[in-house]
Enzyme design. Structure first.
Site, PDB file in Angstrom:
ATOM      1  N   LYS A 146      52.587 -70.854 -33.105  1.00 34.55           N
ATOM      2  CA  LYS A 146      52.941 -70.152 -31.970  1.00 34.55           C
ATOM      3  C   LYS A 146      52.113 -68.566 -32.039  1.00 34.55           C
ATOM      4  O   LYS A 146      51.723 -68.309 -30.854  1.00 34.55           O
ATOM      5  CB  LYS A 146      54.372 -69.838 -32.086  1.00 34.55           C
ATOM      6  CG  LYS A 146      55.208 -71.189 -31.933  1.00 34.55           C
ATOM      7  CD  LYS A 146      56.779 -71.244 -32.138  1.00 34.55           C
ATOM      8  CE  LYS A 146      57.342 -72.727 -32.107  1.00 34.55           C
ATOM      9  NZ  LYS A 146      58.661 -72.780 -32.214  1.00 34.55           N
ATOM     10  N   GLN A 182      63.029 -69.520 -35.222  1.00 36.91           N
ATOM     11  CA  GLN A 182      62.935 -70.631 -35.671  1.00 36.91           C
ATOM     12  C   GLN A 182      63.816 -71.212 -36.239  1.00 36.91           C
ATOM     13  O   GLN A 182      64.505 -70.926 -37.182  1.00 36.91           O
ATOM     14  CB  GLN A 182      61.460 -70.370 -36.430  1.00 36.91           C
ATOM     15  CG  GLN A 182      61.050 -71.875 -36.941  1.00 36.91           C
ATOM     16  CD  GLN A 182      60.209 -72.572 -35.549  1.00 36.91           C
ATOM     17  OE1 GLN A 182      59.759 -71.828 -34.834  1.00 36.91           O
ATOM     18  NE2 GLN A 182      60.449 -73.912 -35.682  1.00 36.91           N
ATOM     19  N   ASP A 192      63.140 -69.541 -25.477  1.00 36.77           N
ATOM     20  CA  ASP A 192      63.301 -71.110 -26.091  1.00 36.77           C
ATOM     21  C   ASP A 192      64.333 -71.739 -25.252  1.00 36.77           C
ATOM     22  O   ASP A 192      64.478 -72.804 -25.153  1.00 36.77           O
ATOM     23  CB  ASP A 192      64.093 -70.873 -27.328  1.00 36.77           C
ATOM     24  CG  ASP A 192      63.047 -71.486 -28.414  1.00 36.77           C
ATOM     25  OD1 ASP A 192      61.779 -71.945 -28.165  1.00 36.77           O
ATOM     26  OD2 ASP A 192      63.261 -71.119 -29.552  1.00 36.77           O
TER      27      ASP A 192
END
Ligand code: NAD
Length: 291
Positions: free
Chosen positions: A52, A96, A119
């Protein structure tokens, strides 16, 4: 049979994002800045976060990686989140998953400022998505929608079967594909671990999204001819012939299913790279929202 090439499509998307960033730069506007928090040293999570961050460089974003030890407490993590919420230079950030046992995942996701929640996991954003309001769509379902769109896979009026009801993939996928939108208007069946006669249901599907995390679960005898297959699964399967000792397997037995499929995503190189590209797209959107 057509391969839905997530690697190529995600590179196209990244090129488009890079052009948008270069334009912002030339206009003296703010450069998007994505931060990622990683707690612990889980191998797969480290790989995801690193790719990422690397993708941020590729499109010209600024990025920050906050690497916290495995024994980080919930309060310490909540403080880091608070700092990122308040930091004016950060447009969006992710935590994460999965998190170590001592940390309550829901509490953490709730702490993220919904305007920086690239997200799309915060309840406010999930609610907006469900009500069809503009918001950050969760990256994996968003990537699948984009792949279907760019390959012009018809979804309207089709029978879609989504396997798996997780909050990050299966559930939002089933909602998005049933909505009245360009890629949508499908008749969606969501199946899960308690579903009976799963095979009878998958055999009726025009499109199957497999997101259950069981290597090569869906086999050729479970699908009909011409089916579109979206394979979300990524499982590490022991393989001594590989230098790293494992190979990555999807939820679909590619060998048998691809013989019947009209369209199919490979693993790797299908949904995975799309997920990262959509995270970048959400970050660009977060930055634009703050202009
Ligand atoms: P999860 O473990 O949270 O959920 C799995 C779901 O599958 C559950 O809802 C469960 O009910 C269902 N399930 C389990 N066994 C089943 C069975 N035998 N029949 C029917 N349903 C069954 O998983 P998740 O987080 O949604 O991830 C699923 C897979 O996708 C994993 O392999 C994960 O690594 C992968 N993943 C990939 C990406 C990507 O970017 N490509 C992103 C997220 C997750």
């Amino acid at each position: 049979m057509v391969i839905l090439d997530g690697k190529k499509t995600s590179n196209d998307l990244k090129d488009e994002i890079a052009i948008a960033v270069a334009k912002r730069r030339s206009e003296g506007k703010k450069i998007p800045h994505l931060a990622a928090i990683l707690v612990g040293t889980d191998g797969a999570s480290m790989t995801y976060v690193n790719s990422k961050v690397k993708s941020c460089e590729k499109v010209g974003f600024n990025s920050t990686l906050i690497d916290l030890p495995e024994d980080t407490t919930e309060d310490q993590l909540l403080n880091e989140i608070d700092d990122l919420n308040k930091d004016n230079d950060i447009d969006g950030f992710i935590v994460q998953l999965p998190l170590p046992k001592q940390i309550d995942e829901q509490k953490v996701l709730m702490a993220v400022d919904p305007n920086k929640d690239v997200d799309g996991f915060h309840p406010v954003n999930v609610g907006k998505m469900t009500l069809d309001l503009p918001t950050f769509l969760p990256a994996t379902p968003y990537g699948i929608m984009e792949l279907l769109k760019r390959y012009k896979v018809e979804t309207s009026g089709k029978n879609v079967v989504v396997i798996g009801r997780s909050h990050i993939v299966g559930r939002p996928m089933s909602i998005l594909l049933s909505q009245k939108r360009d890629v949508g208007n499908a008749t969606v069946t969501l199946v899960h671990s308690r579903t009976k006669n799963l095979e009878e249901i998958t055999k009726e599907a025009d499109i199957i999204v497999a997101a259950l995390g069981k290597a090569e679960f869906l086999t050729g005898d479970m699908v009909k001819d011409g089916v579109t297959i979206i394979d979300v699964g990524i499982t590490r399967v022991k393989d001594d012939s590989k230098k790293r000792g494992y190979r990555l397997a999807g939820d679909v037995d590619f060998e048998s299913v691809s013989k019947k499929a009209g369209f199919i995503t490979p693993v790797p190189g299908g949904v995975g790279p799309m997920t990262i590209a959509m995270l970048l797209k959400n970050t660009l959107l977060a930055c634009e929202n703050r202009d």
